[in-house]
Each structure stands twice: as structure tokens, then as C-alpha cells.
Design a protein around this motif. Structure first.
Motif, PDB file in Angstrom:
ATOM      1  N   ARG A  48      -4.859  -8.869   2.329  1.00 28.71           N
ATOM      2  CA  ARG A  48      -4.114  -7.618   2.191  1.00 28.71           C
ATOM      3  C   ARG A  48      -4.432  -6.814   0.937  1.00 28.71           C
ATOM      4  NH1 ARG A  48       0.052  -7.372   5.643  1.00 28.71           N
ATOM      5  NH2 ARG A  48       1.154  -5.877   4.329  1.00 28.71           N
ATOM      6  N   PHE A  95      -8.794   1.580   6.926  1.00 26.82           N
ATOM      7  CA  PHE A  95      -7.937   0.823   6.018  1.00 26.82           C
ATOM      8  C   PHE A  95      -7.379  -0.399   6.745  1.00 26.82           C
ATOM      9  CE2 PHE A  95      -5.447   2.004   1.960  1.00 26.82           C
ATOM     10  CZ  PHE A  95      -5.584   0.701   1.494  1.00 26.82           C
ATOM     11  N   THR A  96      -8.293  -1.334   7.074  1.00 28.25           N
ATOM     12  CA  THR A  96      -7.954  -2.568   7.786  1.00 28.25           C
ATOM     13  C   THR A  96      -8.867  -3.672   7.260  1.00 28.25           C
ATOM     14  OG1 THR A  96      -9.522  -2.006   9.542  1.00 28.25           O
ATOM     15  CG2 THR A  96      -7.226  -1.348   9.882  1.00 28.25           C
ATOM     16  N   TYR A 147      -4.074   1.453  11.303  1.00 27.42           N
ATOM     17  CA  TYR A 147      -3.886   1.666   9.867  1.00 27.42           C
ATOM     18  C   TYR A 147      -3.107   0.496   9.279  1.00 27.42           C
ATOM     19  CZ  TYR A 147      -2.226   3.952   5.569  1.00 27.42           C
ATOM     20  OH  TYR A 147      -1.931   4.272   4.259  1.00 27.42           O
ATOM     21  N   LEU A 148      -3.669  -0.097   8.245  1.00 25.12           N
ATOM     22  CA  LEU A 148      -3.031  -1.198   7.534  1.00 25.12           C
ATOM     23  C   LEU A 148      -2.621  -2.323   8.478  1.00 25.12           C
ATOM     24  CD1 LEU A 148      -0.821   0.552   4.819  1.00 25.12           C
ATOM     25  CD2 LEU A 148      -2.885  -0.793   4.460  1.00 25.12           C
ATOM     26  N   TYR A 152      -4.145  -6.237   9.813  1.00 25.49           N
ATOM     27  CA  TYR A 152      -5.000  -7.295   9.305  1.00 25.49           C
ATOM     28  C   TYR A 152      -5.083  -8.432  10.325  1.00 25.49           C
ATOM     29  CZ  TYR A 152      -3.516  -4.764   5.132  1.00 25.49           C
ATOM     30  OH  TYR A 152      -3.232  -3.773   4.224  1.00 25.49           O
ATOM     31  N   SER A 172      -0.119  -0.056  13.472  1.00 31.14           N
ATOM     32  CA  SER A 172      -0.005   0.102  12.023  1.00 31.14           C
ATOM     33  C   SER A 172       0.876  -0.990  11.433  1.00 31.14           C
ATOM     34  CB  SER A 172       0.611   1.468  11.671  1.00 31.14           C
ATOM     35  OG  SER A 172      -0.132   2.529  12.210  1.00 31.14           O
ATOM     36  N   TYR A 173       0.576  -1.337  10.177  1.00 26.75           N
ATOM     37  CA  TYR A 173       1.433  -2.214   9.372  1.00 26.75           C
ATOM     38  C   TYR A 173       1.723  -3.546  10.076  1.00 26.75           C
ATOM     39  CZ  TYR A 173       2.400   2.483   7.561  1.00 26.75           C
ATOM     40  OH  TYR A 173       2.286   3.755   7.090  1.00 26.75           O
ATOM     41  N   THR A 197       4.489  -2.032  -3.391  1.00 30.15           N
ATOM     42  CA  THR A 197       3.712  -0.882  -3.854  1.00 30.15           C
ATOM     43  C   THR A 197       4.573   0.158  -4.555  1.00 30.15           C
ATOM     44  OG1 THR A 197       3.918   0.205  -1.701  1.00 30.15           O
ATOM     45  CG2 THR A 197       2.003  -1.213  -2.044  1.00 30.15           C
ATOM     46  N   PRO A 212       5.185  -0.963   3.007  1.00 29.07           N
ATOM     47  CA  PRO A 212       4.585  -1.895   3.972  1.00 29.07           C
ATOM     48  C   PRO A 212       4.482  -3.338   3.479  1.00 29.07           C
ATOM     49  CG  PRO A 212       3.385   0.174   3.989  1.00 29.07           C
ATOM     50  CD  PRO A 212       4.369   0.266   2.853  1.00 29.07           C
ATOM     51  N   ASN A 213       4.168  -3.564   2.207  1.00 27.10           N
ATOM     52  CA  ASN A 213       4.068  -4.936   1.711  1.00 27.10           C
ATOM     53  C   ASN A 213       5.415  -5.639   1.725  1.00 27.10           C
ATOM     54  OD1 ASN A 213       1.361  -4.713   1.347  1.00 27.10           O
ATOM     55  ND2 ASN A 213       1.395  -4.745  -0.888  1.00 27.10           N
TER      56      ASN A 213
END
Length: 569
Positions: free
Chosen positions: A57, A138-139, A149-150, A152, A161-162, A493, A518-519
């Protein structure tokens, strides 16, 4: 090379944590098949060691050292590694053999490998060759994405996303461990669900809210353990009209309230379906799989984790990937037809008979190599003939045993152990090891691991999380606002902002806007997943012994398979 073992359980003491661990008959059989010795680290310490090489991440903006294009990276450029964007790294515009070197029998193997590992260019983020990423920069640890997006550790997704561990899904936000799902939000461990929200452990269900362990259901709210039911609220049936009216009255309902209701009902000792002789958790359609977590269509595997792409066969201490992998031991993030891989990481696509190597593809018969492509009979990135290679490898293995590498704390690494944590490209707290085996900075430094101090983001929030905000606002995260020191532990963040698509998603399903970055959302969502650890306890109904990821002190009512099937099914 392999000691003769008696086919009975042996007790060994881990040289890292000093705890006792077993070497069981099935372990012995596997080690003999792979022609390797038994490990000297216990299963937990082996997993922690592998995870310390996996940064999922923490992404940085860099310029590719080869083409100078902007890209996202798992490490900062030149600290100390040379980072290439994925296109350049997979391409043919650099010579992987220029870093080759002779083997030096006067020095430990690990010391020589470390020097090679530090100079060969690194792929900026892990995407497989030809992974076809469309608007999904952004992955990380991904392939075949479109407009994502974001996310993993995910593959074959669109408009997600996320999240992480998402497979073949579309239009999912803030989800973990979902497969073949669409239009889902804040879900965990769901398969084949459509319009599921704040729900866990559900399959083949549609239009469900705040529910757990549903199968074949639709239009359910706050329910648990239902099968093929419709229009239920807290497990009570309603007419369609009464249901639609009642859920309007439940606006503002929270996941915490749903969890209180779930606790009143039994939980099966394992999350899994259609298995034979398995232990661990989150296992499906598998056979003879032990002490393994998150696996589908696996066979004869032990101490494995994140076998996300099926099938996988005959693997021990194998963390992440799959896709036809066979005969893998103590290795990380490898797959797509690989076999006979020992003590290696990031070996992808038809890698055969590889040991102590990293970041290689389409190669076979390699030992101690980094970044190779379409290669064979190589040691430390140097080319040999077949005869030279086959003569030299046994000598290197013997040398590893005669002159073992010692890390900063005196732990020995002979043949049969994965790379030391101190050789990882990342600080300990940048990796998945910190998520599953959390340490303080002081604890990590005492153990000889690197640590990256938290760097507060320079965001200047325009709104607080409890204020009305919109698309262009920079929102202060709730976790940071309430306790910034504690928030740093999960890399909060500090602030966040919405994307266009994200806002449209919330509006379409009348969802509240998030209050956390998101984190922090990932950190909170992870708490819904059982730990990847097993305890002995007894069935709450028949008192039969069970081995489960529900710790004995937890409040859930836990049943064995037979009692659960008898009451719920």
C-alpha cells in the motif's frame, strides 16, 4: 542433501522467537519431495519474514530511471534501488546479464545475493506483463483493470476503488475479499453478490444491507445465517411493501448495531465451502489444505496464504498468487504456471526449478538470480552451460551449509531458509509484515529491522469529517482528528478527497459520505476479518474439539461443522 526423517512429529525450537514448533509427517514428506531440509524458523516467523518483502500500500511518485516518465512506485527512486516503470522493466531495452558475477566461495551466499539484489533495476510496482491496465495507475499487485483506483492485490476488475483482494468484480468500493461481485460497498468475503452493503461472508445474494452469512437471499436487512430468503429484517419476514417501508425507518443504522445482532447467532468454526480435510480459514473448494488462509481450489497445501487465483497444488509456506502453481516452498507472490520454486519472490509466468531468486519470469534452472527473463542455467545472473550449472549448484548448497550467512542479530541462514528480513527493500512498517505482525519502532530496531518514520502529509483540510463537504473539499480524517498519534500507526493520510466516480456511487445508492481516509477505512475493515491464526476450543453446542480462527475469549457462539449445518442449513 536431505536428512533421513522418522515419520513422526518432531519438536523443534525456532531460532528466531525461541518457541517450539512441530515438524509433522506431512511436512517431512513434502521436504523430501522438494529435496530440502526442514526449516529452523517456526511457521509464524517464516510468514512474517516473507511478508516483510511485500509492500502493498505504500506508493510513491517517481520518474522511471530509464524512460523518465512519471509513474507510481513501491519505493522512492534511488533509495537505494533503481526503479523502472513496468513497461521499461518488462521490455528489452536493458541487459539483465550485465549485473552477473562469479560465485565467491570465500563469502556467504546471502551476502553475494544481497549485492546483486541491490543493483538490478526494480519494477516500480507489481503488475504482470501485458496486464492491460486501463486508467488504473494508482494500484499495485494487480492485473487486467479498468478505471480502478487505490486497489491492491486484485485482478480482472472494473470501476473498483479503495479495496484489496478483489477478483473479477465491478463497481465495488471499500471492499475486501470479494469475487464476482457488482455494486457493493463496505463488504468483506462475499462472492457473486449484487448491491450488497456493509455485509460479510455472503454469497449469491442481492440487495442486502448489514447482513452476515447469507446465501441465495435478496432484500434482507440486518440478517444472519439465512438461506434463500427474501424481505427479511433482523431475520424476521416481511411483505414486500412492509419491508420497503420499514427500511426507510432504519436510516442511520450502523454496522456496530448489526454486529450486536449477529453475536446472538451461531458462527461456523471456519469460513469455507465445499472442502475436504482442511484447516485454516477462508478456504473454498479445496482438499488436504492445512493451516492455510484465503485459498480457492487448492490441494495438498500447508502454511499458505492468499492463494487467490486457482488452482494451486503441492505448496508449503507459499504466500500469494497461484494460477497453476505447483511445488512451491517458502516463497512469495509467485504464480502463473510456476513449479519447483524454492525460497524465492515475485517469480511470474512459467518459471521452473528456481531457487533463491527474485523478480524473474519465463525462466528455468536458475539459482540466486534477480530480474531475469527468458533465461536458463544461470547463477547470480551469470550464464552457464547445463553441465556447468548442474555441477555448481550442489557445491553452492553445500557452501551455504558450511558458511551460513548471519544477520545482525546472529540468526543463521543455511540452505532451506528464506531471505533475512534485514535484506528487504522496504522498512518493516511499509510492508504487510507490520499489518499481520505489528511492532513498535523500538521493537523493530531491536530485532535489526529497518523502520521508516511517519511523515505527516502536507494536506491543508478545508472541511472536517463531521461537516457537510463536497467534491472539491479536502476533508480532515476522523481518525486523525480524534487521535493523530494513534492514527499514524496505520498510516492515516490525515485528509482525503472524493473522486467524481466515488461521489456518483454514494449518490446512486443514497450512502453517507465517508468520514475517514482510505488507509483508515482499510484498517477498520480489516478488523471484520478473522485473524490468520488458529486456536483450540470446543463447539458451543456439542463440545466437540475444534480448531478455529475464533480465539477462545471472543464473544461469538462457535459451532462445529455438523452442529452448524444441523441448525442453520
Amino acid at each position: 542433501m536431505v536428512n533421513s526423517y522418522q515419520m513422526e512429529t518432531q519438536a523443534k525450537t525456532c531460532q528466531n522467537c525461541k518457541k517450539e514448533f512441530p515438524i509433522e509427517p506431512d511436512d517431512v514428506s513434502f521436504y523430501e519431495m522438494m529435496h530440502v531440509p526442514a526449516p529452523t524458523f517456526c511457521p509464524d516467523c517464516r510468514l512474517q519474514r516473507r511478508l516483510s518483502y511485500r509492500n502493498e500500500r505504500a506508493l510513491y511518485k517517481i520518474k522511471c530511471a530509464l524512460c523518465s516518465k512519471d509513474t507510481f512506485s513501491i519505493a522512492e527512486q534511488g533509495k537505494p534501488f533503481t526503479m523502472y516503470c513496468a513497461d521499461c522493466w518488462y521490455g528489452d531495452d536493458w541487459d539483465r546479464f550485465q549485473y552477473g558475477r562469479d560465485y565467491d566461495f570465500s563469502r556467504p551466499f546471502m551476502a553475494q545475493f544481497k549485492e546483486l539484489y541491490q543493483v538490478v533495476p526494480v519494477r516500480a510496482r507489481f503488475v504482470t506483463s501485458g496486464a492491460n491496465l486501463v486508467n488504473s495507475d494508482f494500484t499495485n499487485l494487480v492485473s487486467y483493470l479498468k478505471n480502478c483506483y487505490l486497489i491492491y492485490n486484485s485482478d480482472y476488475d472494473e470501476y473498483c476503488s479503495y479495496g484489496n483482494e478483489i477478483q473479477s468484480s465491478k463497481d465495488c468500493i471499500d471492499c475486501m475479499m470479494v469475487e464476482t461481485c457488482e455494486s457493493c460497498y463496505q463488504c468483506l468475503n462475499c462472492q457473486k453478490c449484487y448491491r450488497a452493503f456493509f455485509s460479510v461472508d455472503c454469497e449469491s445474494s442481492n440487495d442486502i444491507w448489514f447482513s452476515k452469512n447469507l446465501s441465495g437471499c435478496n432484500d434482507c436487512f440486518g440478517c444472519v445465517n439465512l438461506r434463500k430468503k427474501s424481505y427479511h429484517i433482523f431475520n424476521q419476514p416481511y411483505t414486500k411493501e412492509a419491508y420497503e417501508k420499514k427500511i426507510q425507518e432504519l436510516k442511520g443504522f450502523t454496522l456496530a448495531k448489526a454486529q450486536e445482532f449477529w453475536l446472538q447467532h451461531p458462527h461456523k468454526y471456519i469460513h469455507g465451502r465445499q472442502n475436504t480435510n482442511v484447516s485454516g480459514d477462508y478456504i473454498n473448494h479445496s482438499k488436504d489444505v492445512r493451516n492455510t488462509f484465503v485459498a480457492t481450489e487448492a490441494q495438498n497445501c500447508k502454511y499458505c496464504m492468499w492463494l487467490l487465483i486457482k488452482p494451486v497444488k503441492d505448496c508449503w509456506d507459499y504466500t500469494e498468487y497461484g494460477d497453476g502453481a505447483e511445488r512451491v516452498i517458502d516463497s512469495l507472490t509467485s504464480g502463473l504456471g510456476v513449479s519447483d520454486v524454492r525460497y524465492s519472490s515475485f517469480m511470474v509466468k512459467e518459471v521452473y526449478d528456481a531457487s533463491y531468486s527474485g523478480d524473474c519470469q519465463l525462466s528455468k534452472n536458475i539459482f540466486g538470480c534477480v530480474g531475469l527473463k527468458n533465461a536458463q542455467y544461470c547463477i547470480l545472473n551469470k550464464q552457464y552451460s547445463k553441465e556447468e550449472y548442474e555441477a555448481l549448484v550442489p557445491k553452492i548448497i553445500q557452501h551455504m551449509n558450511d558458511m551460513p550467512y548471519q544477520d545482525a542479530k546472529g540468526r543463521e541462514y543455511k540452505y532451506g531458509e528464506f531471505f533475512p528480513i534485514e535484506m528487504s527493500r522496504f522498512a518493516y512498517n511499509e510492508t504487510n509484515a507490520q499489518e499481520f505482525f505489528p511492532l513498535t519502532k523500538e521493537q523493530a530496531l531491536v530485532k535489526g529491522y529497518r523502520w521508516k518514520d511517519f511523515e505527516e502529509k502536507a494536506h491543508m483540510p478545508t472541511k472536517k469529517w463531521d461537516e457537510a463537504y463536497g467534491l472539491n473539499d479536502i476533508v480532515l480524517c476522523q481518525a486523525w482528528d480524534e487521535d493523530s498519534t494513534k492514527a499514524q500507526e496505520h498510516n492515516c493520510t490525515k485528509a482525503f478527497r472524493l473522486t467524481d466516480y466515488e461521489l456518483q456511487f454514494y449518490q446512486r445508492f443514497d450512502l453517507p459520505l465517508p468520514r475517514q481516509c482510505p488507509n483508515t477505512r482499510h484498517f477498520e475493515r480489516s478488523k471484520l476479518r478473522n485473524p490468520f491464526k488458529l486456536w483450540d476450543r470446543t463447539c458451543a453446542k456439542c463440545e466437540a474439539p475444534i480448531r478455529t480462527s475464533y480465539a477462545p475469549e471472543r464473544p461469538e457462539i462457535v459451532y462445529c461443522e455438523e452442529c452448524y449445518q444441523g441448525e442453520v442449513m
